[in-house]
Design a protein around this motif. Structure first.
Motif, PDB file in Angstrom:
ATOM      1  N   ASN B   4       0.822  -1.207   0.000  1.00 44.48           N
ATOM      2  CA  ASN B   4       0.000   0.000   0.000  1.00 44.48           C
ATOM      3  C   ASN B   4       0.859   1.261   0.000  1.00 44.48           C
ATOM      4  O   ASN B   4       1.935   1.284   0.590  1.00 44.48           O
ATOM      5  CB  ASN B   4      -0.904   0.028   1.236  1.00 44.48           C
ATOM      6  N   TYR B  53      -6.319  11.910   4.084  1.00 39.29           N
ATOM      7  CA  TYR B  53      -5.538  10.675   3.924  1.00 39.29           C
ATOM      8  C   TYR B  53      -5.919  10.025   2.606  1.00 39.29           C
ATOM      9  O   TYR B  53      -7.105   9.841   2.333  1.00 39.29           O
ATOM     10  CB  TYR B  53      -5.852   9.686   5.041  1.00 39.29           C
ATOM     11  N   ARG B  55      -5.058   6.507   0.539  1.00 43.66           N
ATOM     12  CA  ARG B  55      -4.364   5.224   0.613  1.00 43.66           C
ATOM     13  C   ARG B  55      -4.715   4.401  -0.622  1.00 43.66           C
ATOM     14  O   ARG B  55      -5.865   4.387  -1.054  1.00 43.66           O
ATOM     15  CB  ARG B  55      -4.774   4.445   1.878  1.00 43.66           C
ATOM     16  N   ILE B  64      -7.624   5.545   7.398  1.00 42.06           N
ATOM     17  CA  ILE B  64      -6.707   6.605   7.842  1.00 42.06           C
ATOM     18  C   ILE B  64      -5.252   6.106   7.892  1.00 42.06           C
ATOM     19  O   ILE B  64      -4.985   4.916   7.773  1.00 42.06           O
ATOM     20  CB  ILE B  64      -7.123   7.199   9.213  1.00 42.06           C
ATOM     21  N   ILE B  65      -4.351   7.066   8.049  1.00 41.44           N
ATOM     22  CA  ILE B  65      -2.918   6.769   8.125  1.00 41.44           C
ATOM     23  C   ILE B  65      -2.464   7.081   9.547  1.00 41.44           C
ATOM     24  O   ILE B  65      -2.885   8.087  10.119  1.00 41.44           O
ATOM     25  CB  ILE B  65      -2.143   7.641   7.100  1.00 41.44           C
ATOM     26  N   SER B  66      -1.643   6.212  10.117  1.00 45.35           N
ATOM     27  CA  SER B  66      -1.155   6.439  11.481  1.00 45.35           C
ATOM     28  C   SER B  66       0.298   6.895  11.461  1.00 45.35           C
ATOM     29  O   SER B  66       0.953   6.862  10.417  1.00 45.35           O
ATOM     30  CB  SER B  66      -1.242   5.156  12.298  1.00 45.35           C
ATOM     31  N   GLU B  67       0.798   7.270  12.636  1.00 43.29           N
ATOM     32  CA  GLU B  67       2.188   7.701  12.765  1.00 43.29           C
ATOM     33  C   GLU B  67       3.155   6.690  12.149  1.00 43.29           C
ATOM     34  O   GLU B  67       3.022   5.490  12.353  1.00 43.29           O
ATOM     35  CB  GLU B  67       2.574   7.906  14.239  1.00 43.29           C
ATOM     36  N   GLY B  68       4.128   7.228  11.427  1.00 39.06           N
ATOM     37  CA  GLY B  68       5.168   6.378  10.852  1.00 39.06           C
ATOM     38  C   GLY B  68       4.739   5.587   9.636  1.00 39.06           C
ATOM     39  O   GLY B  68       5.423   4.653   9.231  1.00 39.06           O
ATOM     40  N   GLU B  69       3.606   5.928   9.034  1.00 46.14           N
ATOM     41  CA  GLU B  69       3.098   5.129   7.920  1.00 46.14           C
ATOM     42  C   GLU B  69       3.033   5.848   6.576  1.00 46.14           C
ATOM     43  O   GLU B  69       2.809   5.203   5.549  1.00 46.14           O
ATOM     44  CB  GLU B  69       1.675   4.637   8.240  1.00 46.14           C
ATOM     45  N   ALA B  85       4.962  15.718  10.530  1.00 49.03           N
ATOM     46  CA  ALA B  85       6.170  14.974  10.152  1.00 49.03           C
ATOM     47  C   ALA B  85       6.221  13.592  10.798  1.00 49.03           C
ATOM     48  O   ALA B  85       6.709  12.633  10.190  1.00 49.03           O
ATOM     49  CB  ALA B  85       7.414  15.777  10.518  1.00 49.03           C
ATOM     50  N   SER B  86       5.681  13.472  12.004  1.00 48.90           N
ATOM     51  CA  SER B  86       5.751  12.172  12.684  1.00 48.90           C
ATOM     52  C   SER B  86       4.884  11.112  11.996  1.00 48.90           C
ATOM     53  O   SER B  86       4.974   9.930  12.304  1.00 48.90           O
ATOM     54  CB  SER B  86       5.329  12.309  14.149  1.00 48.90           C
ATOM     55  N   LEU B  88       5.204  10.478   8.949  1.00 47.36           N
ATOM     56  CA  LEU B  88       6.023   9.992   7.844  1.00 47.36           C
ATOM     57  C   LEU B  88       6.718   8.672   8.192  1.00 47.36           C
ATOM     58  O   LEU B  88       7.231   8.488   9.286  1.00 47.36           O
ATOM     59  CB  LEU B  88       7.083  11.055   7.538  1.00 47.36           C
ATOM     60  N   ILE B  90       9.840   6.175   7.933  1.00 55.02           N
ATOM     61  CA  ILE B  90      11.274   6.445   7.815  1.00 55.02           C
ATOM     62  C   ILE B  90      11.638   6.243   6.337  1.00 55.02           C
ATOM     63  O   ILE B  90      11.343   5.205   5.756  1.00 55.02           O
ATOM     64  CB  ILE B  90      12.099   5.482   8.712  1.00 55.02           C
TER      65      ILE B  90
END
Lengths: 579, 191
Positions: B4, B53, B55, B64-69, B85-86, B88, B90
């Motif tokens: 995804n 969001y 996807r 929805i999109i969560s932290e780090g995703e 930014a959080s 995003l 890595i």
């Protein structure tokens, strides 16, 4: 046909295909678009009612007349419509009737986080709960069959993440349905004690029949995974978060018929797993049911009762895992919603704030007057509470408050449930000053017509309620109209009405700046040579004005030239294009 | 199975993120993806921080999109890029319009606008793709076309041909604005 639809559009499509003839609603985020999309189908008579109680009763009347009907509202709207709902459960319907209600976990645009499932249980009516737009469409359509077969209104429970999420929906075609012939049936539709006593047992029998349906119906989905030690019972968006994290690796019981819930099939599901977990947003409704039928689920001992979930919560709570993240080190200032540049409410709020007046507020865009720097409001409870609350406040404090306390209420909110409060002000004679912020539209929900605008939901001209005449008819002799862009006039009128020894209404009238027919004027500019950075203009809380390089600056991309800031500048530093 | 892709579109209420997500959803669905697009209407739209969001993939469950995703954050404003930014992943990228819009706490003096916030993100290894989308939008003919400029920039990161995006513009934008929006899209893509 496959198309990308937001959940609310999918519901509207389902209503249309089910042959619905009448839809009556009051707007409320996140439910509003159901009715807006429904109004685009010519076969549906669609209207904005003044409030949810009226809307539900209109839908009842249409169902009584033999048509399929629906109404839509936000969760708190169902509080207003609760009165007809509870007895509709007794009368049942003739044509199918569906009440669409949209909850707002996390309160993206609401004053509380109530869980509508309690209403279905309390009123003993079936409730369907979709988990995406496809199901919103499917369930909306199927709800009418349940309604007619079981002789009951059906509640379709949406939530923000279903209502406002677009996903792919496979749609069908409209099925035209003849009106069911009208038949006078006093014992069914007249709920006086003698008849109502006979209806209550029928309601209980209906719940038993619906519970049997729940044991084996297409709305509840059991996904058994052999060898899965965990079994998750879930519904709505929570189902999507569970699937996002676990895919097809655990057994899942997805509840689609939220009321009544099955018994035997849940017991059987529980016996197939070692650990039974409930993942549900807001209140422990499924969990309580499972406990009532003798099971031992884990639910709110793991998951919060507050806010909305995401896959992150499911992953963290059930797997103890979190994604790595990065973030900036500097503190990030918040960006709360604000009244728009040129908002007609700003002028009144500036004056109230300047005069240090206590102001009881109401529900709408104008609730934003509560935020800094205006800080102009003292309370916001529910639709209409500003006027009734002011009356009570003044009755309690008398002379101490009457000359320095007002309430503010929008035009649409006034029609919704402010009128009865105003009636009480005149009937029970409180020396109250009511300000109607008439921006000639229902603003916060995105510009819906209302009885004061002179237009129907389809934009056709219609009777326009005369607010001044209405207030006089409700017993208020002192009714004044003021332009909120004219700060001096606002201040003078507010002072005069507070000083008067009788109830009064001030109508602050200017259309919402975002309405298409309201043309913005050329942006204003600050003459940097004249600006002394006194920040008088900043007290308005206009997002177009900031201080940059030691001087006030007006952002030309945002300013609409309303001229309110200009009236505050003691150095005549704010200029229009012409100067 | 196709992994995804998660895209967040963030900005200030009223900046036109709705059209951006509509266009993107349209492109993705035409490419045969399962798509979910979530936005929040109502109070937050009034000049507040707004988030959409988007996807896509073979099968999308959560709306929805969560932290780090997030694979991409498309931001209409600098501060909003930093705020989210959080979210995003890595190695994810931020596409950001360098416009600065002061939020009310900054206007009232209760808070300070962090001027070097994009540099901070870069120093932590975030890929920041910044552009003056407002000027490019003006060049295209309307300051309201910032959304299309940013979509043009985002299109660089997708394997779909330019024609796919341009025909999606024709199918989602009112006819009289199609040419202007196409111009804005191409300016963003090629800037």
């Amino acid at each position: 046909m496959k198309q990308l639809l937001i959940g609310n559009a999918a519901v509207a499509r389902g209503l249309w295909e089910a042959g619905v003839r009448v839809v009556s609603s009051y707007p409320g985020t996140p439910s509003t678009e159901i009715t807006e999309f429904a109004s685009k189908y010519d076969e549906i008579y669609c209207e904005w009612a003044p409030n949810e109680k009226v809307a539900t009763e209109v839908a009842f009347g249409a169902a009584l007349a033999g048509a399929r009907s629906a109404c839509a509202m936000k969760h708190v709207g169902l509080n207003v419509a609760a009165d007809p709902l509870f007895t509709l459960s007794y009368t049942g319907v003739r044509g199918g009737m569906v009440i669409c209600v949209a909850d707002d976990p996390a309160m993206h645009s609401s004053q509380n986080e109530q869980d509508s499932r309690h209403y279905a249980i309390a009123a003993k009516v079936p409730m369907l709960e979709p988990s995406d737009a496809q199901e919103a469409y499917d369930f909306a359509k199927a709800a009418f069959d349940i309604s007619e077969k079981y002789d009951t209104p059906v509640i379709l429970r949406m939530c923000t993440r279903i209502a406002h999420c677009q996903s792919i929906v496979e749609t069908g075609e409209r099925e035209e349905r003849d009106l069911i012939p009208y038949e006078k049936q006093p014992a069914k539709y007249i709920m006086m004690p003698g008849y109502a006593k006979k209806k209550h047992p029928m309601v209980e029998e209906r719940t038993a029949a619906l519970t049997s349906l729940a044991e084996n119906c297409p709305f509840n989905k059991i996904e058994l995974v052999s060898g899965s030690e965990i079994g998750i019972v879930t519904s709505g968006t929570s189902y999507q978060y569970v699937k996002e994290v676990f895919g097809d690796s655990v057994s899942v019981f997805k509840i689609g018929l939220a009321n009544p819930m099955p018994v035997e099939s849940l017991k059987k599901f529980a016996s197939s797993v070692k650990r039974l977990i409930v993942v549900e947003e807001l209140d422990p409704v499924i969990e309580t049911h499972l406990k009532n039928i003798g099971l031992k689920p884990e639910g709110k001992s793991l998951f919060p009762m507050i806010g909305e979930f995401s896959q992150k919560d499911v992953k963290k709570i059930l797997l103890g895992k979190e994604e790595a993240t990065v973030s900036a080190d500097s503190p990030i200032p918040g960006r709360p919603p604000v009244m728009c540049p040129g908002c007609p409410h700003r002028g009144i709020y500036y004056v109230l704030s300047k005069l240090k007046i206590t102001a009881l507020g109401d529900i709408g865009c104008y609730t934003l007057g509560a935020t800094p720097p205006l800080n102009a409001l003292d309370s916001t409870l529910c639709m209409g509470a500003s006027i009734s609350g002011l009356h009570g406040f003044n009755k309690a404090r008398g002379n101490d408050s009457e000359g320095k306390t007002v309430c503010v209420i929008g035009d649409s909110t006034f029609m919704h449930s402010g009128m009865t409060g105003l009636c009480n002000v005149s009937y029970n004679a409180s020396n109250s000053t009511v300000i109607i912020l008439d921006n000639s539209i229902t603003g916060m929900t995105g510009h819906q017509q209302n009885p004061t605008t002179g237009y129907t939901i389809k934009g056709d001209p219609t009777a326009k309620i005369d607010l001044e005449a209405l207030c006089r008819a409700l017993g208020i002799a002192r009714v004044r109209v003021v332009d909120p862009y004219d700060l001096k006039a606002c201040e003078a009128v507010i002072k005069e009405e507070l000083a008067s020894r009788e109830p009064s209404v001030i109508i602050s009238r200017r259309p919402c700046m975002l309405l298409k027919y309201v043309k913005p004027k050329a942006p204003l500019k600050v003459d940097a040579d004249k600006c002394r950075t006194c920040k008088s203009c900043m007290r308005l809380g206009c997002p177009a004005i900031s201080v940059n390089g030691g001087k006030a600056v007006i952002d030309a991309t945002q300013c609409v030239g309303c001229g309110v800031c200009r009236q505050l500048c003691p150095f005549d530093a704010i200029k229009g294009d012409e100067e | 199975m196709m992994k995804n892709t998660n895209i967040m579109i963030v900005g200030v209420g009223g900046q036109g993120s709705l059209l951006a997500s509509k266009l993107l959803g349209h492109v993705l669905i035409k490419q045969g993806c399962d798509v979910k697009v979530s936005e929040v209407h109502g109070m937050s739209q009034r000049g507040g921080s707004v988030v959409t969001y988007v996807r896509c993939g073979d099968k999308v469950y959560s709306p929805i999109i969560s932290e780090g995703e997030a694979d991409f954050i498309v931001s209409f404003e600098k501060l909003e890029a930093a705020r989210h930014a959080s979210m995003l992943k890595i190695g994810g990228a931020v596409i950001v319009n360098t416009q600065q819009i002061d939020p009310m706490p900054v206007i009232t003096g209760a808070a300070v606008y962090p001027e070097n916030v994009l540099e901070e993100l870069k120093s932590k290894g975030v890929k920041v793709d910044e552009l003056d989308a407002l000027s490019l939008a003006k060049e295209a003919g309307s300051i309201k076309a910032v959304n299309l400029v940013l979509m043009g920039r985002l299109s660089r990161y997708f394997p779909y041909g330019e024609d796919v995006w341009l025909s999606a513009i024709e199918e989602t934008v009112a006819p009289k604005f199609v040419e202007m929006n196409k111009k804005a899209f191409l300016l963003g893509k090629n800037a």
